[in-house]
Scaffold this motif. Structure first.
Motif, mmCIF file in Angstrom:
data_model
loop_
_atom_site.group_PDB
_atom_site.id
_atom_site.type_symbol
_atom_site.label_atom_id
_atom_site.label_comp_id
_atom_site.label_asym_id
_atom_site.label_seq_id
_atom_site.Cartn_x
_atom_site.Cartn_y
_atom_site.Cartn_z
ATOM 1 N N MET A 100 4.903 -4.500 -10.975
ATOM 2 C CA MET A 100 3.992 -4.601 -9.545
ATOM 3 C C MET A 100 3.800 -5.975 -9.015
ATOM 4 O O MET A 100 3.377 -6.980 -10.144
ATOM 5 N N VAL A 149 1.234 -8.535 -8.018
ATOM 6 C CA VAL A 149 0.077 -8.738 -7.931
ATOM 7 C C VAL A 149 -0.564 -10.173 -7.938
ATOM 8 O O VAL A 149 0.143 -11.041 -8.584
ATOM 9 N N LEU A 175 1.271 3.430 -5.346
ATOM 10 C CA LEU A 175 0.341 2.296 -5.139
ATOM 11 C C LEU A 175 1.031 1.169 -4.413
ATOM 12 O O LEU A 175 2.330 1.034 -4.416
ATOM 13 N N TRP A 194 4.110 -2.091 -5.446
ATOM 14 C CA TRP A 194 5.256 -1.492 -6.452
ATOM 15 C C TRP A 194 6.697 -2.132 -6.171
ATOM 16 O O TRP A 194 7.059 -2.046 -5.024
ATOM 17 N N TYR A 206 -0.086 -6.284 -4.057
ATOM 18 C CA TYR A 206 -1.342 -5.589 -4.399
ATOM 19 C C TYR A 206 -2.496 -6.168 -3.739
ATOM 20 O O TYR A 206 -2.634 -7.224 -4.296
ATOM 21 N N LYS A 234 -5.886 -5.173 -3.347
ATOM 22 C CA LYS A 234 -7.398 -4.517 -3.401
ATOM 23 C C LYS A 234 -8.154 -5.101 -4.661
ATOM 24 O O LYS A 234 -9.265 -4.857 -4.598
ATOM 25 N N LEU A 283 -7.373 -2.228 -9.136
ATOM 26 C CA LEU A 283 -6.025 -2.039 -9.711
ATOM 27 C C LEU A 283 -6.485 -1.355 -11.356
ATOM 28 O O LEU A 283 -5.552 -0.555 -11.693
ATOM 29 N N GLU A 284 -7.623 -1.931 -11.931
ATOM 30 C CA GLU A 284 -7.738 -1.563 -13.114
ATOM 31 C C GLU A 284 -8.143 0.095 -12.933
ATOM 32 O O GLU A 284 -7.820 0.693 -13.899
ATOM 33 N N ASP A 340 -7.026 2.041 -10.580
ATOM 34 C CA ASP A 340 -6.039 2.797 -10.215
ATOM 35 C C ASP A 340 -5.144 3.022 -11.248
ATOM 36 O O ASP A 340 -4.574 4.279 -11.466
#
Length: 605
Positions: free
Chosen positions: A221, A223, A357, A360, A380, A382, A387-388, A390
């Motif tokens: 992912m 991030v 999510l 990805w 990502y 947010k 993320l943790e 999710d």
């Protein structure tokens, strides 16, 4: 007439084992499938002729060939559809290609030598480098032409190039696909295990936490986080995180799975550039399992033994001290995903959930298939906290999702509940202090001013008050970050937990009270020592009392009487000068006395 229904099996002739070659059976099945629509028709009828013409038009097989096949089937059954065997079973009838075998102007021995050499060349490229058939064909054609010329071929270059053309059938004949398995085994062991090695099926463990499987997984992912003062700020990141002043965050999952129910615990770890999984991360993750009411300390660990996951077995074998608890450990075969198929399957399911999510990428940062095709996937956006959450939700979805196979339609959570009820399982949950002692590392420290220095801080426990200054002790430092304490041992004696000494501001009266408390502890220790001594005992007095003699033993001295005669000694220069000086002084004194007498006489007269 013999008619064969779709579900019927015609009697097969008895054939000795090893005589039927695979290609003959394959061709038999092909002929049967082609003739299937005509097998129920009567011989020499218009119906059969029409069906055979339709098959010929659809399959591209000659009408007379279909008639012959069907007649053989009517007379011999399925055995009639077997093609005739080779004259030399097990040997290739074509050396390279039909065109090369017929067109090259070399004798048979040279042909066989060249064919073997080119076949070895093609298989070697497939096995050593994983080369594609297209590249193998291209390079083998060049080598084939050179070998033919070297062996004396007189063909013109254009004719030789035409004769030496290779094709996919040649690659299939030398088994390049099979040879390519060697490249897969040497260079991609995971793919080799996944595609080529059969997996042993294992039943669920009979007891919850009888076996705990541990592994680390990379989350594919994208991030990113804003950078402040050279560090990653764990706040919300916008969609423009790929711009300057942003840092890419890597996500790792430390996962633990109960082999009795496939229930999983997961701890996400967010890593900046240059960071990796540490023993503290592993211990902190394992604490979530060990301190869980349906987890606890397992009877046995099953851990990956690959270099990427070395922190896991290291933290268990080298740094774990399990006190009175007994446990076992098995290390998986290195780089062998089949050894831990349960948790690998969990990761596959989890990745399917992660696809919902944002950010990805699934191994390809340009895999946007529906919008913005070809552009880099937006990260990502947010924030790390979201993320943790999710990731925790994804694990919750997995644990609550029913599975077929060994779980028989139950979810991992339901299976764990059933196993707990069936076995009466009670988790071996240690206290936080016990866990921190179990998963800790050992160091040596020397007591200074009634405290221990560690991590640039001073640590104190009342048990240190009774120890002498400069005494060396062992400290056990908990691996997880949240434990702000160290355990102190002196030899085989446990002295308990030491806490960091508090720091106070100037003028803070609590600081004075804390100082008084420290001094009292030390004074009390000294008072306990003073209670065991006699104040009247003096080392000096004991030293005097310990003196046994004041003078040494000696023999009686020798006694004698004799005169001293210095006349025989020669006068020295100093002695002569002293005598002369004394004589002069005597003369002067005599003169002074005479002068004084004269003065007195005149005064009287």
């Amino acid at each position: 007439m013999r008619a064969l229904r779709d579900d019927a099996v015609a009697p097969a002739p008895r054939v000795p084992v090893g005589v039927l070659e695979p290609w003959r059976v394959k061709e038999q099945h092909r002929r049967r499938n082609i003739l299937r629509p005509a097998m129920g028709t009567a011989p020499k009828t218009r119906e059969r002729g029409k069906v055979l013409r339709d098959i010929a038009a659809a399959r591209g097989v000659a009408f007379k060939t279909l008639q012959r096949w069907l007649l053989d089937f009517d007379n011999k059954g399925l055995a009639g559809l077997l093609p005739k065997p080779n004259g030399n079973p097990g040997k290739r009838r074509v050396l390279v290609t039909r065109a090369w075998d017929r067109g090259i102007d070399l004798d048979d021995d040279q042909k066989r030598d060249i064919a073997d050499l080119i076949a070895t060349l093609g298989r070697s490229m497939a096995a050593n480098d994983g080369s594609s058939d297209r590249e193998i064909i291209r390079l083998s054609e060049v080598r084939l032409q050179k070998e033919c010329l070297a062996r004396g071929s007189k063909l013109r270059p254009r004719d030789l190039a035409s004769v030496c053309k290779l094709n996919a059938k040649w690659c299939a004949g030398i088994d390049t696909d099979q040879a390519r398995l060697e490249y897969l085994r040497k260079n991609d062991h995971k793919a080799w295990q996944d595609k080529c090695v059969n997996r042993v099926r294992r039943a669920l463990h009979h007891q919850p936490m009888g076996l705990l499987i541990g592994d680390v997984h990379y989350v594919d992912m994208l991030v990113t986080e804003a950078m402040h003062s050279g560090r990653s700020d764990l706040m919300c990141a916008g969609a423009a995180a790929m711009s300057a002043g942003r840092e890419t965050i890597r996500v790792r999952l430390i996962a633990w799975m109960d082999a009795a129910s496939l229930f999983a615990w997961v701890t996400p770890v967010f890593l900046a550039k240059g960071q990796g999984i540490t023993q503290a991360n592993v211990a902190e993750s394992l604490a979530q399992v060990a301190l869980c009411p349906h987890g606890g300390i397992p009877n046995e660990f099953y851990l990956d033994n690959g270099s990427e996951y070395s922190a896991l077995p290291d933290s268990m074998t080298q740094l774990a001290n399990l006190a009175d608890m007994e446990f076992g450990m098995v290390l998986a075969k290195p780089y062998s995903p089949t050894s831990k198929g349960d948790i690998e399957g969990f990761f596959n399911i989890l990745e399917g959930i992660f696809k919902g999510l944002p950010g990805w990428i699934g191994g390809d940062r340009t895999n946007k298939k529906s919008e913005n095709k070809g552009k880099v996937v937006q990260p990502y956006s947010k924030g790390i906290a979201a993320l943790e959450a999710d990731i925790a939700s994804a694990v919750m979805i997995y644990n609550d999702r029913a599975q077929s196979g060994r779980l028989n339609g139950l979810s991992p959570l339901e299976m764990m509940s059933r196993k707990i009820a069936e076995t009466g399982f009670e988790a071996r949950v240690p206290s936080e202090e016990a866990f921190d002692l179990i998963f800790s590392r050992s160091e040596r420290r020397t007591i200074r001013q009634n405290a221990i220095t560690y991590d640039k801080r001073q640590w104190h426990t009342p048990a240190l008050d009774d120890l002498p200054i400069s005494e060396e002790v062992e400290i056990r430092v908990p691996l997880r970050k949240g434990a702000d304490r160290i355990f102190v041992r002196r030899g085989k004696t446990d002295l308990g937990w030491a806490e960091p000494m508090r720091v106070f501001q100037h003028g803070d009266r609590d600081g004075a009270r804390y100082q008084a408390q420290l001094e009292k502890g030390r004074n009390d220790a000294v008072d306990r020592i003073a209670a065991t001594i006699d104040p009247n005992v003096s080392t000096f007095e004991n030293q005097k009392a310990a003196v046994r003699r004041t003078v040494p033993d000696a023999n009686p001295p020798q006694s004698w009487t004799t005169g001293i005669d210095k006349t025989r000694d020669r006068a020295t220069v100093a002695e002569i000068e002293a005598d002369e000086d004394a004589a002069r002084r005597a003369e002067i004194n005599e003169i002074l006395r005479g002068y004084g007498t004269e003065v007195e006489r005149r005064a009287d007269g």
